[in-house]
Design a protein around this motif. Structure first.
Motif, PDB file in Angstrom:
ATOM      1  N   ASP A  41       5.897 -35.079 -12.402  1.00  0.00           N
ATOM      2  CA  ASP A  41       6.095 -36.418 -12.974  1.00  0.00           C
ATOM      3  C   ASP A  41       4.775 -37.039 -13.404  1.00  0.00           C
ATOM      4  N   ILE A  42       3.771 -36.947 -12.550  1.00  0.00           N
ATOM      5  CA  ILE A  42       2.459 -37.523 -12.899  1.00  0.00           C
ATOM      6  C   ILE A  42       1.842 -36.756 -14.063  1.00  0.00           C
ATOM      7  N   PHE A  43       2.035 -35.450 -14.084  1.00  0.00           N
ATOM      8  CA  PHE A  43       1.504 -34.644 -15.193  1.00  0.00           C
ATOM      9  C   PHE A  43       2.146 -35.063 -16.517  1.00  0.00           C
ATOM     10  N   ILE A  44       3.470 -35.232 -16.535  1.00  0.00           N
ATOM     11  CA  ILE A  44       4.162 -35.651 -17.758  1.00  0.00           C
ATOM     12  C   ILE A  44       3.766 -37.077 -18.119  1.00  0.00           C
ATOM     13  N   GLU A  45       3.662 -37.956 -17.117  1.00  0.00           N
ATOM     14  CA  GLU A  45       3.268 -39.339 -17.394  1.00  0.00           C
ATOM     15  C   GLU A  45       1.856 -39.400 -17.968  1.00  0.00           C
ATOM     16  N   HIS A  46       0.990 -38.520 -17.482  1.00  0.00           N
ATOM     17  CA  HIS A  46      -0.374 -38.479 -18.025  1.00  0.00           C
ATOM     18  C   HIS A  46      -0.363 -38.146 -19.510  1.00  0.00           C
ATOM     19  N   HIS A  47       0.456 -37.172 -19.903  1.00  0.00           N
ATOM     20  CA  HIS A  47       0.510 -36.801 -21.324  1.00  0.00           C
ATOM     21  C   HIS A  47       1.167 -37.916 -22.151  1.00  0.00           C
ATOM     22  N   LYS A  48       2.137 -38.634 -21.573  1.00  0.00           N
ATOM     23  CA  LYS A  48       2.710 -39.771 -22.301  1.00  0.00           C
ATOM     24  C   LYS A  48       1.651 -40.851 -22.534  1.00  0.00           C
ATOM     25  N   LEU A  81      -3.728 -30.561 -15.862  1.00  0.00           N
ATOM     26  CA  LEU A  81      -3.215 -30.696 -14.497  1.00  0.00           C
ATOM     27  C   LEU A  81      -4.352 -30.753 -13.481  1.00  0.00           C
ATOM     28  N   HIS A  82      -5.493 -30.132 -13.776  1.00  0.00           N
ATOM     29  CA  HIS A  82      -6.613 -30.096 -12.843  1.00  0.00           C
ATOM     30  C   HIS A  82      -7.717 -31.074 -13.230  1.00  0.00           C
ATOM     31  N   ARG A  83      -7.409 -32.041 -14.064  1.00  0.00           N
ATOM     32  CA  ARG A  83      -8.404 -33.057 -14.394  1.00  0.00           C
ATOM     33  C   ARG A  83      -8.515 -34.066 -13.257  1.00  0.00           C
ATOM     34  N   GLN A  84      -9.689 -34.685 -13.172  1.00  0.00           N
ATOM     35  CA  GLN A  84      -9.952 -35.598 -12.070  1.00  0.00           C
ATOM     36  C   GLN A  84      -8.987 -36.779 -12.066  1.00  0.00           C
ATOM     37  N   ALA A  85      -8.669 -37.318 -13.238  1.00  0.00           N
ATOM     38  CA  ALA A  85      -7.788 -38.477 -13.297  1.00  0.00           C
ATOM     39  C   ALA A  85      -6.394 -38.133 -12.781  1.00  0.00           C
ATOM     40  N   VAL A  86      -5.873 -36.967 -13.176  1.00  0.00           N
ATOM     41  CA  VAL A  86      -4.532 -36.554 -12.719  1.00  0.00           C
ATOM     42  C   VAL A  86      -4.549 -36.261 -11.223  1.00  0.00           C
ATOM     43  N   LEU A  87      -5.569 -35.543 -10.739  1.00  0.00           N
ATOM     44  CA  LEU A  87      -5.647 -35.235  -9.315  1.00  0.00           C
ATOM     45  C   LEU A  87      -5.792 -36.496  -8.479  1.00  0.00           C
ATOM     46  N   ARG A  88      -6.537 -37.482  -8.986  1.00  0.00           N
ATOM     47  CA  ARG A  88      -6.705 -38.728  -8.237  1.00  0.00           C
ATOM     48  C   ARG A  88      -5.392 -39.473  -8.110  1.00  0.00           C
ATOM     49  N   ARG A  89      -4.599 -39.504  -9.159  1.00  0.00           N
ATOM     50  CA  ARG A  89      -3.301 -40.166  -9.093  1.00  0.00           C
ATOM     51  C   ARG A  89      -2.345 -39.423  -8.162  1.00  0.00           C
ATOM     52  N   ILE A  90      -2.396 -38.089  -8.198  1.00  0.00           N
ATOM     53  CA  ILE A  90      -1.552 -37.310  -7.292  1.00  0.00           C
ATOM     54  C   ILE A  90      -1.961 -37.560  -5.845  1.00  0.00           C
ATOM     55  N   ALA A  91      -3.275 -37.599  -5.576  1.00  0.00           N
ATOM     56  CA  ALA A  91      -3.751 -37.842  -4.216  1.00  0.00           C
ATOM     57  C   ALA A  91      -3.302 -39.212  -3.719  1.00  0.00           C
TER      58      ALA A  91
END
Length: 655
Positions: free
Chosen positions: A150-157, A92-102
């Motif tokens: 949603d973005i967190f779950i999509e990241h794992h998918k 959840l605190h990875r740069q790729a996930v945070l960038r998509r959330i931002a």
């Protein structure tokens, strides 16, 4: 170095001590009282500003929580499922996930600030994960939580999909390699079959074994059929011999009719049943009984002689049985020959069976590997169509009912008045201590690291010098050795000379002389207690220490206080007071300071800085036996203590 009357060297027995205060509490209190309205106003204004900012400038914050259940990644063909919740939650605190959330929520700040807003909590026992997100309104907090989950779950998918794609590429490479290997093995096996004339070793060998076994079984079965048919033929021949060819058509006895009927039934039963069958045996007994009766003459009678139908039927059955016997014998012989031929074919294969089996097994292993890999590829492609995230959303972010307690409001409400009050306090202290000038005896004692032996308003008050000298007669007249008097600043050298003149005028009088301090002293009439500095000419040198004589001007001025006579035995040596009239600092000053038993430094209140006073010991080249006299004390400070430190140790006398 000089030795004083107490036997202590260089310092008159006074060790360097630091007393007093760096800032006199009176001055602090005076600054607070002088600027009390400024401080009070700053506090009130700060409180108003802080309340306004906390009330209207800081918005309320809401927190929404999304609950996720960790189920782990299912095992797919070729991929082992990941069952660790901790590493999965840390994504959840990875740069790729945070960038998509931002990008999704259009967050303007840095990713590190966004990471601080998104908090999560893990329950390893329940295998759950809570995602907490703030918002200015309940709707914003809930939308933020849902976007993050949603973005967190999509990241794992996507992560699982990439794993599957990598595994598919690997499997495809393995399939290509296995197909090439299987093709080579199949080509070698086909060449072997063509060489030995084998269509398919496994199929042909298996068919030969099956055929040989089947032919052998049929041949053995044919032998049994031949034996059964031979017995049947023999039985029919016996039955035919016993059955008469003709019968009497009319007037025949009932025994004859029964005999004919039973004989016909017996022939029919033998055609389908064996000799040991109960029915056949029962019919045979009945026929035998009737035959015996007919032979004995019973049941005879006249009648018409005709052809016996039973005899004819038995003859037909006998012919059919013999014909079938011949056919079964021929078939049994043919089956035996075919079985022998198949057995010989199988024996011919035994020589090449090992090599053929090895080649064939290699082909089968390679083909099976290709089939297994293709099956894995199909399973991976099916999993790639809908990859799983490993998380199940139990509760999406809901609208919070109450806002979170904003601690920043309390901080702002308290910080603004504190800052303004602190600024006002700094201003008041700056105005009070501007330039770091010392004023009170307590401050002089602290920064000078020595005792303050006296305090006076002189030279502002002309009578202050008399009070100062009079206040020193409790210790100074009983002291021994030399006292070097000098100023703390270069502008106050004359004050040191004036102080030395007045102290010498008061202290050179021996008891019982009747001399008054204002009288002009006569060197020839000096009493035995007169200090040696008065009777001895000053030493030579570039900067001689002034051995002060009683000042004529001071001698003519009447004393405004009662005369204090010296408390000493006649003939004893008194303390010698010398005023320094050389340079303000340098080697000459240090030499004179080291030769003196004690030093009195005149510090003018409000004229000497704390830093300048603190380096007095360095300027004099010694750190012991230094005392201070504070002059020019303002009128408002006269109520403070005029002495600080251990004066008895400084003067080298008992207190």
């Amino acid at each position: 170095m000089a030795t004083d009357a107490t036997g202590m060297t260089g310092s008159g027995g006074a060790a360097k001590t630091r007393g007093g205060f760096p800032a006199d509490p009176y001055r602090l209190r005076r600054a607070l009282l002088r600027y009390k309205w400024l401080l009070l106003g700053a506090g009130v204004v700060g409180a108003v500003i802080g309340y306004s900012v906390a009330k209207f400038g800081l918005t309320s914050s809401y927190t929404s929580v999304a609950m996720l259940k960790w189920e782990g990644f299912p095992e797919v063909e070729g991929i082992q499922g990941d069952q660790e919740l901790g590493p999965a939650a840390q994504a959840l605190h990875r740069q790729a996930v945070l960038r998509r959330i931002a990008e999704e929520v259009e967050f303007p700040g840095p990713l590190l600030a966004l990471q601080g807003l998104i908090q999560y909590r893990i329950d390893y026992m329940g295998r759950t994960m809570e995602i907490q997100t703030p918002g200015g309104t309940p709707e914003d907090a809930a939308d933020f939580a849902n976007v993050v989950s949603d973005i967190f779950i999509e990241h794992h998918k996507e992560r699982q999909g990439r794993r599957i794609e990598v595994e598919i590429a690997t499997v495809q490479k393995r399939i290509d390699a296995a197909e090439r290997t299987a093709e080579v093995a199949r080509r070698r096996y086909n060449e072997f079959r063509e060489t030995h004339g084998i269509a398919d070793l496994s199929t042909e060998q298996e068919s030969m074994l099956d055929a040989a076994a089947r032919l052998r079984a049929e041949a053995e079965l044919g032998v049994s059929e031949v034996r059964a048919l031979e017995v049947e033929v023999e039985s029919l021949e016996i039955q035919l011999a016993e059955t008469p060819a003709t019968v009497v058509g009319s007037g025949a006895s009932p025994q004859r009719a029964a005999y004919n009927r039973l004989s016909q039934e017996l022939a029919t039963a033998r055609a389908s049943l064996s000799e040991n069958h109960p029915q056949v045996q029962s019919l045979q007994q009945q026929v035998n009984q009737l035959r015996a009766q007919l032979r004995s003459g019973g049941g005879s009678g006249a009648g018409v002689v005709s052809t016996n139908a039973t005899h004819q039927a038995i003859q037909g059955q006998l012919r059919a049985a013999k014909s079938e016997l011949r056919a079964v014998r021929e078939r049994q012989i043919g089956l035996s020959q075919l079985a022998d031929k198949a057995q010989r074919r199988i024996e011919d294969f035994s020589d090449i069976e090992g090599e053929a089996s090895s080649l064939l097994s290699e082909v089968k292993v390679d083909e099976k590997l290709v089939q297994t890999l293709r099956k894995t590829e199909v399973a991976l492609e099916d999993a790639l169509r809908n990859p799983t995230s490993g998380f199940l959303v139990i509760d999406r972010g809901s609208l919070p009912e109450y806002p979170e307690r904003n601690k920043m409001k309390v901080v702002v409400f308290g910080a603004v008045p504190l800052v303004l009050f602190s600024l006002a306090l700094l201003f008041a202290l700056y105005r009070e201590f501007h330039g770091l000038l010392v004023q009170t005896p307590a401050e002089v004692a602290f920064w000078g690291s020595g005792p303050v032996v006296g305090t006076t308003s002189w030279p502002d008050d002309p009578h202050g010098l008399d009070e100062l000298v009079a206040g020193l007669d409790d210790y100074a007249p009983d002291a021994r050795g030399t006292v070097l008097i000098l100023a703390a600043s270069s502008d106050e050298g004359q004050l040191a000379a004036d102080l030395a003149d007045r102290m010498n005028n008061d202290w050179v009088i021996a008891s019982g002389t009747g001399k008054q301090p204002g009288d002009s002293p006569d060197a020839s009439a000096a009493p035995a207690g007169t200090p040696a500095s008065i009777q001895t000419p000053p030493p030579s040198g570039p900067y001689p220490i002034t051995r002060t004589e009683p000042s004529t001007a001071l001698a003519r001025r009447p004393s405004v206080r009662p005369v204090e006579y010296i408390r000493a035995e006649p003939g004893s040596e008194r303390v010698r007071l010398d005023a320094w009239d050389g340079p303000f600092e340098g080697q000459a000053l240090r030499r004179a300071a080291r030769l003196a038993d004690r030093i009195l430094v005149i510090a003018h209140s409000c004229h000497v800085s704390a830093l300048e006073l603190n380096r007095t010991g360095h300027r004099l080249g010694r750190d012991r036996g230094i005392g201070f006299v504070v002059v020019g004390l303002p009128e408002e400070l006269k109520g403070l203590a005029d002495r600080h430190g251990d004066l008895a140790r400084f003067w080298g006398v008992r207190g």
